[in-house]
Design a protein around this motif. Structure first.
Motif, PDB file in Angstrom:
ATOM      1  N   VAL A  20       1.051 -28.188 -58.025  1.00  0.00           N
ATOM      2  CA  VAL A  20       2.059 -28.579 -57.135  1.00  0.00           C
ATOM      3  C   VAL A  20       3.332 -28.550 -58.061  1.00  0.00           C
ATOM      4  CG1 VAL A  20       3.059 -30.830 -56.415  1.00  0.00           C
ATOM      5  CG2 VAL A  20       0.787 -30.345 -55.813  1.00  0.00           C
ATOM      6  N   ALA A  21       4.324 -28.057 -57.934  1.00  0.00           N
ATOM      7  CA  ALA A  21       5.555 -28.022 -58.670  1.00  0.00           C
ATOM      8  C   ALA A  21       6.767 -28.406 -57.995  1.00  0.00           C
ATOM      9  CB  ALA A  21       5.670 -26.475 -59.238  1.00  0.00           C
ATOM     10  N   SER A  22       7.801 -28.529 -58.814  1.00  0.00           N
ATOM     11  CA  SER A  22       9.132 -29.111 -58.425  1.00  0.00           C
ATOM     12  C   SER A  22      10.072 -28.476 -59.345  1.00  0.00           C
ATOM     13  CB  SER A  22       9.183 -30.602 -58.053  1.00  0.00           C
ATOM     14  OG  SER A  22      10.585 -31.242 -57.920  1.00  0.00           O
ATOM     15  N   TYR A  23      10.859 -27.785 -58.588  1.00  0.00           N
ATOM     16  CA  TYR A  23      12.129 -27.202 -59.624  1.00  0.00           C
ATOM     17  C   TYR A  23      13.248 -26.962 -58.978  1.00  0.00           C
ATOM     18  CZ  TYR A  23      10.001 -22.583 -57.774  1.00  0.00           C
ATOM     19  OH  TYR A  23       9.827 -21.863 -56.798  1.00  0.00           O
ATOM     20  N   THR A  24      14.534 -26.763 -59.603  1.00  0.00           N
ATOM     21  CA  THR A  24      15.715 -26.506 -59.189  1.00  0.00           C
ATOM     22  C   THR A  24      16.108 -24.987 -59.908  1.00  0.00           C
ATOM     23  OG1 THR A  24      16.984 -27.408 -60.750  1.00  0.00           O
ATOM     24  CG2 THR A  24      16.327 -28.766 -58.617  1.00  0.00           C
ATOM     25  N   TYR A  25      17.150 -24.267 -58.936  1.00  0.00           N
ATOM     26  CA  TYR A  25      17.644 -23.102 -59.700  1.00  0.00           C
ATOM     27  C   TYR A  25      18.971 -22.708 -58.720  1.00  0.00           C
ATOM     28  CZ  TYR A  25      15.792 -20.818 -55.640  1.00  0.00           C
ATOM     29  OH  TYR A  25      15.614 -20.492 -54.340  1.00  0.00           O
ATOM     30  N   THR A  26      19.721 -21.610 -59.354  1.00  0.00           N
ATOM     31  CA  THR A  26      20.861 -21.347 -58.462  1.00  0.00           C
ATOM     32  C   THR A  26      20.656 -19.996 -58.450  1.00  0.00           C
ATOM     33  OG1 THR A  26      22.049 -20.728 -60.603  1.00  0.00           O
ATOM     34  CG2 THR A  26      22.278 -22.977 -59.660  1.00  0.00           C
ATOM     35  N   ALA A  27      21.170 -19.368 -57.203  1.00  0.00           N
ATOM     36  CA  ALA A  27      21.011 -17.687 -57.083  1.00  0.00           C
ATOM     37  C   ALA A  27      22.464 -17.385 -56.620  1.00  0.00           C
ATOM     38  CB  ALA A  27      19.941 -17.704 -55.797  1.00  0.00           C
ATOM     39  N   ARG A  28      22.462 -16.075 -56.955  1.00  0.00           N
ATOM     40  CA  ARG A  28      23.826 -15.301 -56.420  1.00  0.00           C
ATOM     41  C   ARG A  28      23.558 -13.737 -55.986  1.00  0.00           C
ATOM     42  NH1 ARG A  28      27.859 -14.770 -61.186  1.00  0.00           N
ATOM     43  NH2 ARG A  28      29.255 -14.227 -59.387  1.00  0.00           N
ATOM     44  N   ASP A  29      24.286 -13.289 -55.175  1.00  0.00           N
ATOM     45  CA  ASP A  29      23.913 -11.850 -54.784  1.00  0.00           C
ATOM     46  C   ASP A  29      23.843 -11.059 -56.147  1.00  0.00           C
ATOM     47  OD1 ASP A  29      23.923 -12.755 -52.185  1.00  0.00           O
ATOM     48  OD2 ASP A  29      25.747 -12.347 -52.020  1.00  0.00           O
ATOM     49  N   PHE A  30      23.423  -9.907 -55.992  1.00  0.00           N
ATOM     50  CA  PHE A  30      23.199  -9.065 -56.930  1.00  0.00           C
ATOM     51  C   PHE A  30      23.376  -7.487 -56.609  1.00  0.00           C
ATOM     52  CE2 PHE A  30      21.574  -6.729 -60.784  1.00  0.00           C
ATOM     53  CZ  PHE A  30      22.124  -7.065 -61.713  1.00  0.00           C
ATOM     54  N   ASP A  31      24.238  -6.988 -57.148  1.00  0.00           N
ATOM     55  CA  ASP A  31      24.697  -5.335 -56.853  1.00  0.00           C
ATOM     56  C   ASP A  31      23.944  -4.489 -57.701  1.00  0.00           C
ATOM     57  OD1 ASP A  31      25.867  -2.563 -56.638  1.00  0.00           O
ATOM     58  OD2 ASP A  31      27.416  -3.454 -55.531  1.00  0.00           O
ATOM     59  N   LEU A  32      22.543  -3.879 -57.276  1.00  0.00           N
ATOM     60  CA  LEU A  32      21.886  -3.185 -58.152  1.00  0.00           C
ATOM     61  C   LEU A  32      22.408  -2.121 -58.509  1.00  0.00           C
ATOM     62  CD1 LEU A  32      18.559  -3.466 -55.834  1.00  0.00           C
ATOM     63  CD2 LEU A  32      19.270  -4.910 -57.833  1.00  0.00           C
ATOM     64  N   ASN A  33      23.109  -1.557 -57.967  1.00  0.00           N
ATOM     65  CA  ASN A  33      24.042  -0.289 -58.441  1.00  0.00           C
ATOM     66  C   ASN A  33      25.051  -0.453 -59.737  1.00  0.00           C
ATOM     67  OD1 ASN A  33      22.812   1.687 -56.511  1.00  0.00           O
ATOM     68  ND2 ASN A  33      24.278   0.832 -54.808  1.00  0.00           N
TER      69      ASN A  33
END
Length: 207
Positions: free
Chosen positions: A160-173
């Motif tokens: 069982v896990a609880s965690y937080t994070y932030t995410a953004r879009d990413f241009d692979l090129n």
């Protein structure tokens, strides 16, 4: 046993080793992007959910204390328990890193080190439409609040896990993150199986 991880810069996490993942998309209808340009967010189709009203993380912590009081889960030593938890975190790190892969071949090579079975295949299917079109995700500010082994044998384990994070879009090129950061909170129960000397994530359920 509770294993706590302080907030660590993402690049260090990749080196030491991690949903996840990760539901994404305007195309799949999981997230409707406000911008007609690709504006990915981690929405949580099968792993990322905001904590429901009925989930009591204090209760989970109390249950973990009971596990500690009763001794080692199914005879696993502390070193073996630490290996389960470390491999779980490494698998998440591999998945987050995979979402910055230049193509699907690289994506697959990364996640096979952390995922197996139907769950791995679902990650591959989900990524196909995005990675192949130069669209990825950039995750940072990952912080674990709780990682608890519910049960474990020499071949299988439940965490069982609880965690937080932030995410953004990413241009692979352009290999460049863009857009606003979106904060996420995850509460999940994960199933792991031992393959060789590694514990791989085989299933995940939001809690």
């Amino acid at each position: 046993m509770v294993f706590m991880l302080k907030k660590v810069p993402w690049r260090k996490i990749i080196v030491i080793g991690s949903t996840f993942l990760l539901g994404i998309s305007t195309g799949l209808g999981i997230v409707m992007a406000a911008d007609p340009a690709f504006n990915t967010t981690f929405a949580g189709s099968f792993l990322q959910r905001n904590q429901p009203a009925g989930t009591d993380m204090n209760q989970l912590s109390q249950e973990n204390a009971a596990v500690e009081a009763s001794g080692q889960p199914d005879g696993l030593t502390e070193v073996e328990q630490a290996k389960v938890v470390d491999d779980y975190k490494m698998s998440l790190a591999l998945l987050f890193e995979a979402w910055r892969s230049p193509d699907m071949q690289v994506f697959e090579k990364k996640i096979i080190g952390g995922y197996t079975g139907d769950l791995r295949d679902r990650h591959l299917d989900r990524a196909q439409a995005y990675i192949s079109n130069g669209k990825g995700l950039y995750v940072d500010d990952l912080k674990f609040n709780l990682v608890m082994i519910e049960s474990a044998t020499s071949a299988a384990a439940t965490i069982v896990a609880s965690y937080t994070y932030t995410a953004r879009d990413f241009d692979l090129n352009k290999t460049q993150a863009y857009g606003s950061k979106v904060d996420h909170q995850v509460h999940v129960r994960a199933e792991l199986v031992k393959v060789g000397d590694r514990w791989l994530i085989s299933g995940e359920t939001a809690i």
